[in-house]
Design a protein around this motif. Sequence first.
Motif, PDB file in Angstrom:
ATOM      1  N   VAL A   1       0.864  -1.182   0.000  1.00  0.00           N
ATOM      2  CA  VAL A   1       0.000   0.000   0.000  1.00  0.00           C
ATOM      3  C   VAL A   1       0.898   1.228   0.000  1.00  0.00           C
ATOM      4  O   VAL A   1       1.777   1.358   0.854  1.00  0.00           O
ATOM      5  CB  VAL A   1      -0.921   0.020   1.237  1.00  0.00           C
TER       6      VAL A   1
ATOM      7  N   CYS B   1      -8.624  -4.923   0.595  1.00  0.00           N
ATOM      8  CA  CYS B   1      -7.941  -3.649   0.333  1.00  0.00           C
ATOM      9  C   CYS B   1      -8.954  -2.517   0.218  1.00  0.00           C
ATOM     10  O   CYS B   1      -8.768  -1.442   0.779  1.00  0.00           O
ATOM     11  CB  CYS B   1      -7.121  -3.738  -0.950  1.00  0.00           C
TER      12      CYS B   1
ATOM     13  N   TYR C   1      -2.709   0.340  -4.227  1.00  0.00           N
ATOM     14  CA  TYR C   1      -2.191  -0.918  -3.685  1.00  0.00           C
ATOM     15  C   TYR C   1      -1.894  -1.897  -4.802  1.00  0.00           C
ATOM     16  O   TYR C   1      -2.429  -1.788  -5.896  1.00  0.00           O
ATOM     17  CB  TYR C   1      -3.187  -1.535  -2.687  1.00  0.00           C
TER      18      TYR C   1
END
Lengths: 80, 80
Positions: free
Chosen positions: A7, A62, A74
């Motif tokens: 990330v 995510c 990400y």
Amino acid sequence: MKAIVNVYLKEGVLDPQGKAVHHALGALGFEDVENVRVGKQIVLDIKADSMKAAEKEVEKMCETLLANTVIEDYSIEIVQ
Amino acid sequence: MKAIVNVYLKEGVLDPQGKAVHHALGALGFEDVENVRVGKQIVLDIKADSMKAAEKEVEKMCETLLANTVIEDYSIEIVQ
């Protein structure tokens, strides 16, 4: 199965942590550093029937929790 | 040249951030997650004559600043 999620802040978003590291490296004499960006790496052990299913599941994670998609991007890598 | 440094807690070192993420994922209904570890990913743009020189320099940065080698390990990847 193992999922490696990186990330990182989107291009153009200010990264104060990276700036701080850059400054500290300069103070320690590492003068060849031009830019520093700091992100997160999240490693998940998950149960899944297939790598495709695992990737789909981690993508959902995510979107809902692991990344703040307003300012962060990400990438997902699934390893057996 | 780009250096990608991953810094992660050594095996056996308690990871409260990972535990918190694991717990939160469970609360959101992601029940197939068995373990979560959270680390840092630091991306550096550096000037260097060769990939070998860059790697050596980044290794020094890790030892002095980027990683706490008492509880953390790191990996370095150099990309052109």
